[in-house]
Design an enzyme around this catalytic site. Structure first.
Site, mmCIF file in Angstrom:
data_model
loop_
_atom_site.group_PDB
_atom_site.id
_atom_site.type_symbol
_atom_site.label_atom_id
_atom_site.label_comp_id
_atom_site.label_asym_id
_atom_site.label_seq_id
_atom_site.Cartn_x
_atom_site.Cartn_y
_atom_site.Cartn_z
ATOM 1 N N TYR A 473 0.668 -1.296 0.077
ATOM 2 C CA TYR A 473 0.087 0.027 0.079
ATOM 3 C C TYR A 473 0.886 1.317 0.150
ATOM 4 O O TYR A 473 0.525 2.046 0.579
ATOM 5 C CB TYR A 473 -1.018 -0.185 1.209
ATOM 6 C CG TYR A 473 -1.685 -1.204 1.607
ATOM 7 C CD1 TYR A 473 -2.359 -1.965 0.562
ATOM 8 C CD2 TYR A 473 -1.549 -1.878 2.795
ATOM 9 C CE1 TYR A 473 -2.931 -3.226 0.799
ATOM 10 C CE2 TYR A 473 -2.185 -3.228 3.054
ATOM 11 C CZ TYR A 473 -2.727 -3.761 2.137
ATOM 12 O OH TYR A 473 -3.404 -5.179 2.505
ATOM 13 N N HIS A 474 1.899 1.509 -0.919
ATOM 14 C CA HIS A 474 2.793 2.477 -0.712
ATOM 15 C C HIS A 474 2.709 2.931 -2.400
ATOM 16 O O HIS A 474 4.318 3.244 -2.734
ATOM 17 C CB HIS A 474 4.099 2.270 0.064
ATOM 18 C CG HIS A 474 3.895 1.758 1.331
ATOM 19 N ND1 HIS A 474 4.771 1.109 1.856
ATOM 20 C CD2 HIS A 474 2.852 2.106 2.358
ATOM 21 C CE1 HIS A 474 4.515 0.868 3.201
ATOM 22 N NE2 HIS A 474 3.350 1.213 3.386
ATOM 23 N N PRO A 475 1.871 2.970 -2.775
ATOM 24 C CA PRO A 475 2.287 3.769 -4.277
ATOM 25 C C PRO A 475 2.685 5.267 -4.457
ATOM 26 O O PRO A 475 2.028 5.995 -3.690
ATOM 27 C CB PRO A 475 0.754 3.535 -5.108
ATOM 28 C CG PRO A 475 -0.183 3.688 -3.981
ATOM 29 C CD PRO A 475 0.519 3.137 -2.752
#
Length: 540
Positions: A473-475
């Protein structure tokens, strides 16, 4: 023109960056600010109770719940990309780990041409944002008066000790502050909570200023496109239910819709790869080939274990009784199991001894995780997550159609670079070592799914990774900041090729930082507010 729909600044996206900007820009009572958010104004208990994320991340509740395009590096599987759809954005549904990354990450940005974004220059903005509640925190690197509350976990599970003891057996030192003097080591995470209640960006930055007459908070309003007067951004067209409205911006339009939403909105508005826009029938305002390119994300490998221990989350009659008791405890004093962030402990490590900084991160989760929690299993257990911090794979965000309500085409390109496969293989091996220690090995463990021989061939481990890896969850990176002509925004976050338009969110990061991305996104917005208001000199 309707004065009620005319503002000095129109901010698109009520996530972490948008909330910061709304707070800071509206501090001048002579300035009118609109904050536009596609989701609801509040998530209620699903947000305020930390454990509520188990009901948001796997579902469409307060969540865009995007899918990726089929991933060539993951055997053609589609990945899952949850993103917050509520005031507060992803800070309202994330696991609340407060991590800034490695100091050298920001020095790398500056060395690459992002003047003013080196560690010594961004640290004051981290400190300005932070309201640190951790006893004896180092004042040289922490702030204590900021809106974003950061604390120790109120009631961490006793099972964390076993995981941390296992890491110690494998030679990893304990670290009480991953944002302190060094990042290496393992420990309990500091979290964005205040006395057991989530401190998301909306709670931290919007709640104190909701009464400002010059701040309009527009929930359930979807930005359709940016409007232009020639090359100057003049406003934003929004969709509210079945109707459309235009919000005029006298000074600037600021796009803070995230790593997926920001490049999508720019492209819908005619800023992006010219040939692709033309193919879709979109008039090109500025031919910017890099809009939507450079997508980076942390690929995550998970080793989940069944274990009959009610200190861990799970589905059982005993677990339900435990949760019922926990609900009563949380109502009394906001402590107990419901104050969990699930990823309660973890740390940073090097997959090769000669590396200059950690290249991998652990999240130790107090429950079994399968398909981001979308697949539930009877019983209790835990999960060991390992991600690599600076992947070399580069993906993209493109338009699926000209419909502003349609999801974009998201392609993280996971494990398409051989160096990423090699690094994640090393990280997974080190994770499996924890399960063979005395601390964890004394407990009867059953893998949630078949696993390779972790001491065996790399090819077998690679096959496992390609079958199971997905995002943590780190785009970032799809509106890249830089000094070169191809970058989407300059070092003051102004979109190249047009006027009166900025992008302020995780999409401007030129490269991923070594850690969770919410705190850096808030820092970016804090600094951007100073640049916009002229309180910090904008780089040339």
């Amino acid at each position: 023109m309707d004065d009620a729909l005319t503002f000095d600044y129109v901010i698109v996206g009520g996530g972490s960056a948008g909330c910061v900007l709304a707070h800071r820009l509206s501090s001048d009572p002579g300035v009118r600010v609109a904050l536009v958010e596609a989701g609801p104004a509040s998530g209620g208990r699903w947000v305020s109770i930390p454990a509520g994320l188990i009901g948001t991340v796997p579902t469409h509740r307060l969540n865009w719940a995007f899918d990726t395009v089929p991933q060539a590096g993951l055997n053609g599987r589609r990945g899952y990309q949850p993103r917050g759809k509520v005031m507060g954005g992803s800070s309202a549904i994330n696991a609340m780990c407060y991590i800034r990354g490695h100091a050298s990450d920001y020095d790398d940005w500056a060395a690459g041409g992002c003047t003013g974004w080196g560690w010594s220059e961004v640290l004051p903005y981290f400190k300005r944002a932070e309201g640190c509640l951790v006893p004896d925190a180092d004042a040289s690197v922490h702030g204590f008066d900021g809106p974003l509350k950061v604390s120790e976990l109120r009631s961490p599970s006793g099972f964390n000790r076993l995981m941390l003891d296992a890491a110690a057996e494998c030679g990893h030192a304990r670290n009480g502050d991953f944002n302190g003097a060094q990042q290496d080591g393992v420990g309990l995470y500091h979290v964005t909570q205040e006395r057991g209640v989530r401190s998301d960006a909306a709670h931290a930055y919007l709640d104190p200023v909701r009464g400002r007459a010059n701040l309009a908070l527009m929930a359930n309003a979807h930005a359709a496109r940016i409007t232009f007067d020639g090359q100057r951004a003049s406003g934003v067209e929004i969709i509210e239910g079945a109707s459309k409205r235009h919000l005029a911006a006298h000074r600037e339009v600021i796009v803070s819709a995230g790593a997926f939403g920001s490049p999508q909105l720019l492209q819908l508005s005619g800023i992006g790869p010219g040939a692709e826009l033309q193919r879709l029938g979109i008039a090109c305002v500025a031919d910017r080939a890099q809009v939507g390119a450079n997508l980076q994300d942390h690929p995550d490998a998970i080793l989940s274990r069944r274990l009959n221990d009610t200190r861990l989350f799970g589905l059982s009659l005993a677990g339900l009784r435990t949760l019922w008791s926990a609900w009563g405890q949380y109502k009394r004093d906001q402590s107990g199991m419901l104050s969990t962030n699930y990823a309660e402990s973890g740390g940073f490590f090097r997959t090769q001894p000669d590396l200059e900084r950690p290249d991998a991160q652990w999240h130790f989760v107090m429950g079994m995780v399968d398909s981001h929690g979308r697949k539930r299993h009877l019983g209790h257990g835990f999960s060991l997550h390992a991600c690599i911090l600076r992947p070399k794979s580069r993906g993209s965000v493109k338009l699926a159609s000209t419909d502003p309500l349609a999801a974009p085409l998201i392609d993280p390109a996971f494990l398409t670079h051989p160096d990423d496969v090699a690094a994640l293989t090393r990280a997974a091996r080190k994770t499996a070592e924890l399960l063979r220690t005395k601390a964890l090995g004394l407990y009867a463990q059953t893998p949630l799914q078949p696993e390779p021989d972790w001491q065996g061939r790399d090819e077998a481990i690679e096959a496992f990774l390609r079958a199971h890896v997905d995002t943590i969850y780190h785009p970032v990176g799809t509106c890249r900041m830089g000094a070169d002509a191809d970058s989407v925004v300059d070092a003051a976050l102004r979109v190249r090729g047009v006027q009166a338009l900025r992008v302020v969110d995780a999409s401007v990061m030129p490269s991923l930082i070594g850690g969770n991305t919410n705190a850096p996104t808030i820092m970016i917005a804090e600094r951007a507010a100073d640049l916009i208001l002229g309180r910090s000199s904008a780089p040339a």
